[in-house]
Motif scaffolding. Structure first.
Motif, PDB file in Angstrom:
ATOM      1  N   THR A   1      -9.839  78.965  91.006  1.00 28.96           N
ATOM      2  CA  THR A   1     -10.524  80.197  91.421  1.00 28.96           C
ATOM      3  C   THR A   1     -10.827  80.175  92.906  1.00 28.96           C
ATOM      4  O   THR A   1     -10.564  81.143  93.633  1.00 28.96           O
ATOM      5  CB  THR A   1     -11.825  80.373  90.612  1.00 28.96           C
ATOM      6  OG1 THR A   1     -11.484  80.569  89.240  1.00 28.96           O
ATOM      7  CG2 THR A   1     -12.642  81.558  91.113  1.00 28.96           C
TER       8      THR A   1
ATOM      9  N   THR B   1      -6.970  91.566  93.635  1.00 34.66           N
ATOM     10  CA  THR B   1      -6.625  91.680  92.215  1.00 34.66           C
ATOM     11  C   THR B   1      -6.415  93.130  91.818  1.00 34.66           C
ATOM     12  O   THR B   1      -5.502  93.457  91.044  1.00 34.66           O
ATOM     13  CB  THR B   1      -7.715  91.024  91.350  1.00 34.66           C
ATOM     14  OG1 THR B   1      -7.868  89.661  91.765  1.00 34.66           O
ATOM     15  CG2 THR B   1      -7.335  91.043  89.881  1.00 34.66           C
TER      16      THR B   1
ATOM     17  N   LYS C   1      -4.184  89.254  84.059  1.00 33.47           N
ATOM     18  CA  LYS C   1      -5.454  88.920  83.390  1.00 33.47           C
ATOM     19  C   LYS C   1      -6.085  87.631  83.923  1.00 33.47           C
ATOM     20  O   LYS C   1      -7.310  87.491  83.933  1.00 33.47           O
ATOM     21  CB  LYS C   1      -5.257  88.822  81.876  1.00 33.47           C
ATOM     22  CG  LYS C   1      -4.377  87.674  81.408  1.00 33.47           C
ATOM     23  CD  LYS C   1      -4.244  87.695  79.886  1.00 33.47           C
ATOM     24  CE  LYS C   1      -3.384  86.523  79.419  1.00 33.47           C
ATOM     25  NZ  LYS C   1      -3.219  86.538  77.938  1.00 33.47           N
ATOM     26  N   ILE C   2      -5.259  86.685  84.385  1.00 32.00           N
ATOM     27  CA  ILE C   2      -5.825  85.439  84.928  1.00 32.00           C
ATOM     28  C   ILE C   2      -6.510  85.725  86.258  1.00 32.00           C
ATOM     29  O   ILE C   2      -7.611  85.231  86.531  1.00 32.00           O
ATOM     30  CB  ILE C   2      -4.735  84.354  85.119  1.00 32.00           C
ATOM     31  CG1 ILE C   2      -3.791  84.290  83.909  1.00 32.00           C
ATOM     32  CG2 ILE C   2      -5.392  82.993  85.385  1.00 32.00           C
ATOM     33  CD1 ILE C   2      -4.468  83.987  82.606  1.00 32.00           C
TER      34      ILE C   2
ATOM     35  N   ALA D   1      -9.755  87.298  85.649  1.00 32.06           N
ATOM     36  CA  ALA D   1     -10.747  86.298  85.224  1.00 32.06           C
ATOM     37  C   ALA D   1     -11.276  85.511  86.424  1.00 32.06           C
ATOM     38  O   ALA D   1     -12.481  85.254  86.530  1.00 32.06           O
ATOM     39  CB  ALA D   1     -10.131  85.353  84.196  1.00 32.06           C
TER      40      ALA D   1
ATOM     41  N   ARG E   1     -13.691  87.681  88.457  1.00 27.19           N
ATOM     42  CA  ARG E   1     -15.000  87.828  87.804  1.00 27.19           C
ATOM     43  C   ARG E   1     -15.801  86.525  87.842  1.00 27.19           C
ATOM     44  O   ARG E   1     -17.025  86.542  88.022  1.00 27.19           O
ATOM     45  CB  ARG E   1     -14.805  88.296  86.362  1.00 27.19           C
ATOM     46  CG  ARG E   1     -14.389  89.761  86.285  1.00 27.19           C
ATOM     47  CD  ARG E   1     -14.077  90.230  84.889  1.00 27.19           C
ATOM     48  NE  ARG E   1     -13.942  91.688  84.875  1.00 27.19           N
ATOM     49  CZ  ARG E   1     -13.226  92.369  83.987  1.00 27.19           C
ATOM     50  NH1 ARG E   1     -12.560  91.713  83.025  1.00 27.19           N
ATOM     51  NH2 ARG E   1     -13.169  93.685  84.044  1.00 27.19           N
ATOM     52  N   LEU E   2     -15.115  85.397  87.710  1.00 21.92           N
ATOM     53  CA  LEU E   2     -15.809  84.112  87.761  1.00 21.92           C
ATOM     54  C   LEU E   2     -16.395  83.900  89.157  1.00 21.92           C
ATOM     55  O   LEU E   2     -17.546  83.463  89.296  1.00 21.92           O
ATOM     56  CB  LEU E   2     -14.835  82.980  87.414  1.00 21.92           C
ATOM     57  CG  LEU E   2     -15.400  81.560  87.491  1.00 21.92           C
ATOM     58  CD1 LEU E   2     -16.569  81.372  86.528  1.00 21.92           C
ATOM     59  CD2 LEU E   2     -14.294  80.523  87.196  1.00 21.92           C
TER      60      LEU E   2
ATOM     61  N   PRO F   1     -20.997  88.499  82.410  1.00 24.92           N
ATOM     62  CA  PRO F   1     -19.728  87.967  81.894  1.00 24.92           C
ATOM     63  C   PRO F   1     -19.939  86.638  81.165  1.00 24.92           C
ATOM     64  O   PRO F   1     -20.873  85.898  81.446  1.00 24.92           O
ATOM     65  CB  PRO F   1     -18.899  87.764  83.166  1.00 24.92           C
ATOM     66  CG  PRO F   1     -19.911  87.528  84.247  1.00 24.92           C
ATOM     67  CD  PRO F   1     -21.106  88.363  83.878  1.00 24.92           C
TER      68      PRO F   1
ATOM     69  N   LEU G   1     -14.241  82.864  80.646  1.00 28.89           N
ATOM     70  CA  LEU G   1     -13.421  83.100  81.848  1.00 28.89           C
ATOM     71  C   LEU G   1     -12.751  81.809  82.305  1.00 28.89           C
ATOM     72  O   LEU G   1     -11.558  81.793  82.625  1.00 28.89           O
ATOM     73  CB  LEU G   1     -14.291  83.658  82.985  1.00 28.89           C
ATOM     74  CG  LEU G   1     -14.846  85.072  82.817  1.00 28.89           C
ATOM     75  CD1 LEU G   1     -15.771  85.416  83.989  1.00 28.89           C
ATOM     76  CD2 LEU G   1     -13.723  86.102  82.709  1.00 28.89           C
ATOM     77  N   ARG G   2     -13.522  80.728  82.318  1.00 34.32           N
ATOM     78  CA  ARG G   2     -12.937  79.441  82.732  1.00 34.32           C
ATOM     79  C   ARG G   2     -11.802  79.039  81.785  1.00 34.32           C
ATOM     80  O   ARG G   2     -10.780  78.500  82.242  1.00 34.32           O
ATOM     81  CB  ARG G   2     -14.010  78.357  82.732  1.00 34.32           C
ATOM     82  CG  ARG G   2     -15.015  78.443  83.867  1.00 34.32           C
ATOM     83  CD  ARG G   2     -15.739  77.113  83.997  1.00 34.32           C
ATOM     84  NE  ARG G   2     -16.946  77.208  84.811  1.00 34.32           N
ATOM     85  CZ  ARG G   2     -18.185  77.114  84.347  1.00 34.32           C
ATOM     86  NH1 ARG G   2     -18.403  76.922  83.050  1.00 34.32           N
ATOM     87  NH2 ARG G   2     -19.211  77.192  85.156  1.00 34.32           N
TER      88      ARG G   2
ATOM     89  N   ILE H   1      -9.788  80.950  80.053  1.00 30.84           N
ATOM     90  CA  ILE H   1      -8.598  81.775  80.321  1.00 30.84           C
ATOM     91  C   ILE H   1      -7.827  81.199  81.508  1.00 30.84           C
ATOM     92  O   ILE H   1      -6.597  81.069  81.479  1.00 30.84           O
ATOM     93  CB  ILE H   1      -9.024  83.238  80.611  1.00 30.84           C
ATOM     94  CG1 ILE H   1      -9.565  83.909  79.348  1.00 30.84           C
ATOM     95  CG2 ILE H   1      -7.839  84.036  81.164  1.00 30.84           C
ATOM     96  CD1 ILE H   1     -10.261  85.246  79.626  1.00 30.84           C
ATOM     97  N   ILE H   2      -8.555  80.860  82.561  1.00 30.82           N
ATOM     98  CA  ILE H   2      -7.923  80.333  83.781  1.00 30.82           C
ATOM     99  C   ILE H   2      -7.321  78.958  83.525  1.00 30.82           C
ATOM    100  O   ILE H   2      -6.162  78.686  83.883  1.00 30.82           O
ATOM    101  CB  ILE H   2      -8.958  80.257  84.922  1.00 30.82           C
ATOM    102  CG1 ILE H   2      -9.545  81.634  85.207  1.00 30.82           C
ATOM    103  CG2 ILE H   2      -8.324  79.670  86.188  1.00 30.82           C
ATOM    104  CD1 ILE H   2     -10.882  81.604  85.936  1.00 30.82           C
TER     105      ILE H   2
END
Length: 598
Positions: A314, A513, A526-527, A530, A533-534, A577, A582-583, A585-586
């Motif tokens: 991220t 993004t 989508k990554i 994520a 947002r993180l 969130p 989120l983590r 997904i990444i």
């Protein structure tokens, strides 16, 4: 030029995603340059990391000559002086990908192409440029930059080195001492700063160096350093060194201006130089995590490791986003000035100077991210990370200097807010109007309804707008209270600066993004969604914490209670969130790809 963003305006003016530059916008020419640089690093530098760690200064020089043969040293140099004449984004890209393997080579490259060559390119006379720049662009000669002295570090204009005009008025005689001079051991040209008589400001000189005929120049021994071990770093002593009067750079007393503008460029280039290091650290970390078996499973399956990988990826993504956004803005500004008839020198100088705030923001944010990335890389490797047999420990040591280079991060933090206030006073950025509007909003009745956020990033953008209000509230009140004395309150400035940094970085990720989603669709991005947002989640926490720290330092009673209530309002999510989700997904994506893949 009126439609082009000005530096610092991101705080008070909405930026549209279609108007920013992102790494997804690289041209075919830029992609070819990137791939050529990566191929060179993978062939010449990465396999020989051990030689750099063993202080093989000669090898660093050899690699620099090879880089010169391939044209990499002249990317930013105009074609008329033997360079490639590429735009600012391309110079950033080259600096980015050439810096990933080792800090030693990265430092030699940056010192030569930036502060070694650029002052002559941007401030030199036609005669000076014709004489020196082609040799520097090709790698026939190498450059060094001699500013720092034992008593003059961050306070660069306090140097004691003297330049005295000789009786025949044909030379300046330089006497003094410089320290921490990168490339000193193999340079042919030095940019030397000295004071003439009792001038208020220092003056720059182009000084040739030939070991066979040293002209009063004596080099100290190589410094033994924590990192960047094969970067030649020496003291330089000048003893009645004669420099022709025609080798004065720009005008008398203009050295401080040269030094400050060189720092602006150096800061954004240093951010770029920290990007590929992060990509390589992440790739090495995830490969190890996929291979390392503990308790009968790869450690990449453990949540604690997955969290580290997600956060590292991220921060790298956001650093890229912000760095290339600023580079694109600078290039647009340069091109607009060229279109208006400005010279190459003026366009480059004013283009970068316009975004000095963003350059300082990036220098701080990305240099700290690369250090954290290396630190977490060691942790993922465990005991092996502490060993010289893996690339993690050298990366950690090399990363440490980036928080000191180009002005310490503490200096740069204070500069961001200081420069923003100066821009506001000059009328370049309207801070007063928005700050007064925030004050009026605090006195009004808050809206407790929860809006419907139908579009992607609608809530994130609404939150970002509130975070900007939080900064305006804190900084505006601080300026009102302290006025011109604000610079004496360094801890308050640093807290406000951290708020400003997080706003710029988070917004850059959102805009990149959003632009990517418009191109490839929400599901394919989508990554990146994520990661954005993180990052915003963490940025909001930092802004809340630093805002509170600032507010309680200069307010009390009802004013303090009102501002703290406002801060809570401005840092409040409507829909918090799920950070762990989120983590995951990444991490899933990076672990599956077995590399940093964005």
């Amino acid at each position: 030029m009126e439609n082009i963003t000005r530096g610092g305006q991101f705080l008070v003016k909405e930026t549209l995603s279609q108007n920013i530059f992102t790494p997804e916008d690289f041209s075919e020419e830029q992609i070819m340059m990137r791939d050529s640089v990566k191929e060179f690093i993978d062939r010449e530098i990465w396999p020989n990391k051990e030689r750099f760690e063993k202080k093989d200064y000669t090898f660093t020089e050899e690699c620099m000559r090879k880089a010169g043969d391939l044209g990499f040293l002249g990317v930013a140099v105009p074609e008329e002086f033997g360079g490639l004449g590429m735009g600012f984004v391309s110079t950033m890209l080259t600096c980015d990908y050439i810096s990933g393997a080792t800090g030693s080579f990265s430092t030699a490259f940056g010192a030569h192409t930036g502060i070694g060559t650029m002052p002559i390119t941007l401030y030199g006379t036609t005669e000076q440029k014709n004489k020196y720049v082609p040799k520097l662009a090709s790698g026939e000669w190498f450059g060094a930059y001699c500013l720092t002295e034992p008593g003059a570090g961050s306070d660069a204009n306090s140097g004691k080195t003297k330049a005295e005009l000789t009786p025949d008025a044909k030379h300046y005689k330089i006497n003094g001492q410089k320290m921490w001079i990168s490339n000193a051991g193999f340079c042919n040209v030095m940019i030397v700063f000295a004071r003439i008589e009792d001038d208020k400001n220092i003056t720059g000189f182009i000084v040739e160096y030939d070991p066979e005929n040293p002209n009063g120049i004596v080099l100290g021994e190589e410094e033994h350093k924590l990192g960047i071990r094969a970067s030649s770093t020496r003291q330089v002593f000048y003893n009645d060194t004669l420099v022709p009067v025609e080798n004065m750079l720009a005008g008398r007393g203009e050295g401080f201006k040269i030094a400050m503008n060189a720092l602006n460029v150096g800061r954004i280039k240093l951010a770029a130089a920290c990007l590929d290091s992060q990509r390589r650290l992440i790739t090495n970390s995830v490969k190890y995590a996929n291979e390392r078996i503990q308790f009968k499973t790869p450690i990449a399956n453990f949540g604690a490791i997955r969290a580290k990988i997600a956060e590292m990826a991220t921060n790298a993504f956001v650093g890229e986003s912000a760095s290339y956004r600023a580079a694109g803005d600078i290039e647009n500004r340069i091109n607009a000035r060229l279109a208006d008839g400005a010279s190459h020198q003026e366009a480059e100088l004013k283009g970068v100077e316009e975004f000095a705030i963003e350059c300082s923001i990036l220098k701080v944010a990305v240099s700290e991210d690369v250090q954290n990335c290396a630190d977490e890389g060691i942790q993922i490797f465990g005991g092996m990370g502490f060993s010289e047999d893996t690339p993690m420990e050298s990366a950690w040591r090399d990363a440490r200097i980036s928080r000191i280079y180009e002005g310490t991060n503490e200096i740069n933090r204070m500069l961001t807010v200081g420069m923003l206030i100066k821009k506001a006073m000059k009328g370049h950025v309207d801070l007063l109007g928005p700050a007064m509007a925030v004050g009026e909003e605090l006195m009004g009745i808050p809206d407790f309804s929860t809006p419907d956020y139908d579009e992607l990033f609608a809530e994130e953008k609404a939150l970002l707008a509130k975070l900007k209000k939080a900064f305006l509230m804190v900084a505006g009140s601080a300026v009102q209270k302290y006025g011109t004395e604000l610079d004496k309150h360094q801890q308050l400035l640093m807290a406000a600066s951290d708020m400003l940094i997080e706003i710029y970085m988070a917004e850059s990720a959102i805009l990149r993004t959003e632009k990517l989603v418009a191109k490839i669709g929400e599901d394919a991005a989508k990554i990146q969604i994520a990661m954005t947002r993180l990052y915003l989640y963490h940025a909001t926490d930092i802004i809340s914490s630093k805002g509170k720290e600032g507010i309680v330092s200069f307010t009390e009673g009802d004013e303090q209670r009102m501002m703290l209530m406002g801060l809570r309002r401005f840092t409040k999510y409507d829909n918090m969130p799920n950070v762990i989700a989120l983590r995951d997904i990444i991490a899933d994506k990076v672990i599956a790809e077995n590399e940093y893949c964005f």
